[in-house]
Design an enzyme around this catalytic site. Structure first.
Site, PDB file in Angstrom:
ATOM      1  N   ALA A 218       1.863   7.910  -3.353  1.00 48.18           N
ATOM      2  CA  ALA A 218       2.523   6.605  -3.384  1.00 48.18           C
ATOM      3  C   ALA A 218       1.531   5.482  -3.075  1.00 48.18           C
ATOM      4  CB  ALA A 218       3.686   6.581  -2.389  1.00 48.18           C
TER       5      ALA A 218
ATOM      6  N   GLU B 238      -0.587   5.099  -6.360  1.00 46.98           N
ATOM      7  CA  GLU B 238       0.143   4.620  -7.537  1.00 46.98           C
ATOM      8  C   GLU B 238       0.576   3.162  -7.380  1.00 46.98           C
ATOM      9  OE1 GLU B 238       4.432   5.029  -9.677  1.00 46.98           O
ATOM     10  OE2 GLU B 238       3.902   6.513  -8.166  1.00 46.98           O
TER      11      GLU B 238
ATOM     12  N   SER C  93      -0.586   0.722  -5.417  1.00 50.38           N
ATOM     13  CA  SER C  93      -1.659  -0.273  -5.348  1.00 50.38           C
ATOM     14  C   SER C  93      -2.375  -0.458  -6.681  1.00 50.38           C
ATOM     15  CB  SER C  93      -2.663   0.108  -4.256  1.00 50.38           C
ATOM     16  OG  SER C  93      -2.085  -0.064  -2.978  1.00 50.38           O
TER      17      SER C  93
ATOM     18  N   CYS D  63       9.197   0.043   2.361  1.00 52.32           N
ATOM     19  CA  CYS D  63       7.928   0.724   2.120  1.00 52.32           C
ATOM     20  C   CYS D  63       7.082   0.850   3.391  1.00 52.32           C
ATOM     21  CB  CYS D  63       7.128  -0.019   1.048  1.00 52.32           C
ATOM     22  SG  CYS D  63       5.497   0.685   0.729  1.00 52.32           S
TER      23      CYS D  63
ATOM     24  N   GLU E  61      -4.584  -4.739   0.455  1.00 48.31           N
ATOM     25  CA  GLU E  61      -5.440  -4.281  -0.644  1.00 48.31           C
ATOM     26  C   GLU E  61      -5.348  -5.214  -1.846  1.00 48.31           C
ATOM     27  OE1 GLU E  61      -5.468   0.568   0.053  1.00 48.31           O
ATOM     28  OE2 GLU E  61      -4.278  -0.296  -1.556  1.00 48.31           O
TER      29      GLU E  61
END
Length: 410
Positions: free
Chosen positions: A248, A251, A253, A359, A368
């Protein structure tokens, strides 16, 4: 009150428009009704919720379970994983969800994420240095992909030599190739072998990393307080947690970085504005998440009892899909929703979820994206697409919104 969705329980709508032009498709569905009967990716029926207020309420409704044991026979439940990868937070309700989340949440607190800013900046600069001399790059393969996988692998303590082709695994799960039905099974087998071997290696030689800490919790003596309330992990939960954090975290980011850069290339005046005013990056990232986020759908849910959503009666056990993409473009919540504007009120967007399943890695994903986008547009002021806009393709998947490739030049 309606007893069924607008299209009727026996006439699921065609979701192809949502693959080809999702935001236009969702706008039409929102206008037609709040809840629709669809055929999911595996051919099974599901209920699709499209309007902001309904989606937000449903995200926090304890009557909507993530546990597949509440799914009625024949319901859509997502791709199948072995128990060692499936015992993760995306399939759990309290109290198990509370117990497991509490054991890992400390790794993603704002303070810990802030401490990662300098390493993430170094990773971004190193990748940009490698790209700079060529004058062009394939941004997904050369930048948007390597950056988050490096960060997550460093966080988990995965040695450089053990880092695999996570993009290929991700694609096999998110967009299975109908011409190679065995590809998903092969990817799942490779992932299981990878994580099992990784945990065994960490047990033999623990390091100063998150995975070693989780193994220590798992292996603590029975009479030891393994966590704040004596919490423990099963072996399947340990392996599944490592899988979820890596899969997760990668994917989400890679997709938000790619989507955001393309959004800026589609809005060149705002790209210049952001490059000249980097202090606007945090707000811009929130708008990128709302405008074209990586997860069009929340993880599927199953009512534990018959319930009403938007005036539509949904029987217990049937699959409910909450459209984050549609909710975030609902004009009832975000005026002029198809306009990119990071000056708008963004606190209510749902791109990172809502409620207890918000999340876990949200602070890391935001950081990020800020660094990746800021470093890229600062380093290459002349950034532009290197192919005609019409040649770009997104993965054809309802549950993931990400570019297959993004060729750029400067």
């Amino acid at each position: 009150m309606q007893n069924t969705a607008e299209t009727g329980p026996d006439a699921p709508i065609d979701v192809t428009p949502l693959l080809d032009d999702p935001y236009a498709g969702y706008a039409a569905l929102r206008e037609a009704g709040p809840v629709h009967r669809i055929t999911a990716a595996d051919g099974r029926p599901a209920w699709l919720v499209t309007r902001y207020d309904d989606v937000r309420r449903a995200l926090a409704d304890p009557r909507l379970s993530l546990d597949k044991r509440h799914a009625a026979p024949g319901s859509y439940s997502g791709f199948a994983l072995p128990p060692a990868l499936d015992a993760n937070l995306l399939n759990m309700d309290p109290p198990d969800h509370t117990r497991v989340r509490r054991l890992v949440v400390q790794a993603f607190t704002p303070g810990r994420v802030q401490a990662l800013r300098a390493p993430v900046q170094r990773i971004a600069d190193t990748l940009l240095d490698a790209m700079a001399e060529n004058g062009r790059a394939e941004l997904i393969a050369d930048y948007a992909g390597p950056l988050p996988i490096t960060v997550i692998c460093d966080l988990l303590g995965i040695p450089q030599d053990d880092r695999r082709d996570f993009l290929a695994w991700s694609d096999a799960l998110i967009t299975p190739d109908p011409g190679r039905p065995q590809a998903m099974k092969e990817a799942v087998g490779a992932m299981l072998e990878f994580y099992t071997g990784l945990i065994a290696a960490k047990r033999a030689e623990p390091g100063d990393d998150l995975l070693s800490d989780l193994i220590a919790v798992r292996d603590a003596p029975e009479d030891a307080a393994a966590g704040p309330a004596g919490d423990r992990l099963t072996e399947d939960e340990l392996t599944s947690l490592a899988f979820l954090i890596l899969f997760a975290g990668y994917e989400y980011s890679v997709d938000i970085i790619g989507n955001a850069v393309l959004t800026l290339l589609d809005h060149p005046e705002q790209l210049v504005q952001l490059r000249l005013n980097p202090a606007e990056l945090p707000a811009a990232v929130e708008e990128f998440l709302r405008f074209d986020g990586p997860d069009p759908l929340a993880i599927r849910r199953f009512p534990v009892e018959d319930l009403d959503i938007g005036g539509v009666r949904i029987p217990a056990g049937e699959t409910v899909l909450l459209s984050i993409a549609s909710a975030n473009r609902d004009p009832a919540r975000f005026p002029d929703p198809d306009r990119l504007d990071w000056g708008r009120e963004l606190s209510g967007h749902l791109a990172l979820g809502h409620g207890i399943h918000h999340c876990l890695g949200a602070p890391l994903a935001r950081m990020e994206a800020e660094i990746a986008i800021g470093a890229l547009i600062s380093r290459f002021p002349g950034l532009r697409l290197d192919v005609p806009r019409g040649e770009l393709r997104h993965r054809r998947a309802l549950r993931a919104r990400g570019l297959i490739s993004l060729p750029v030049a400067w």
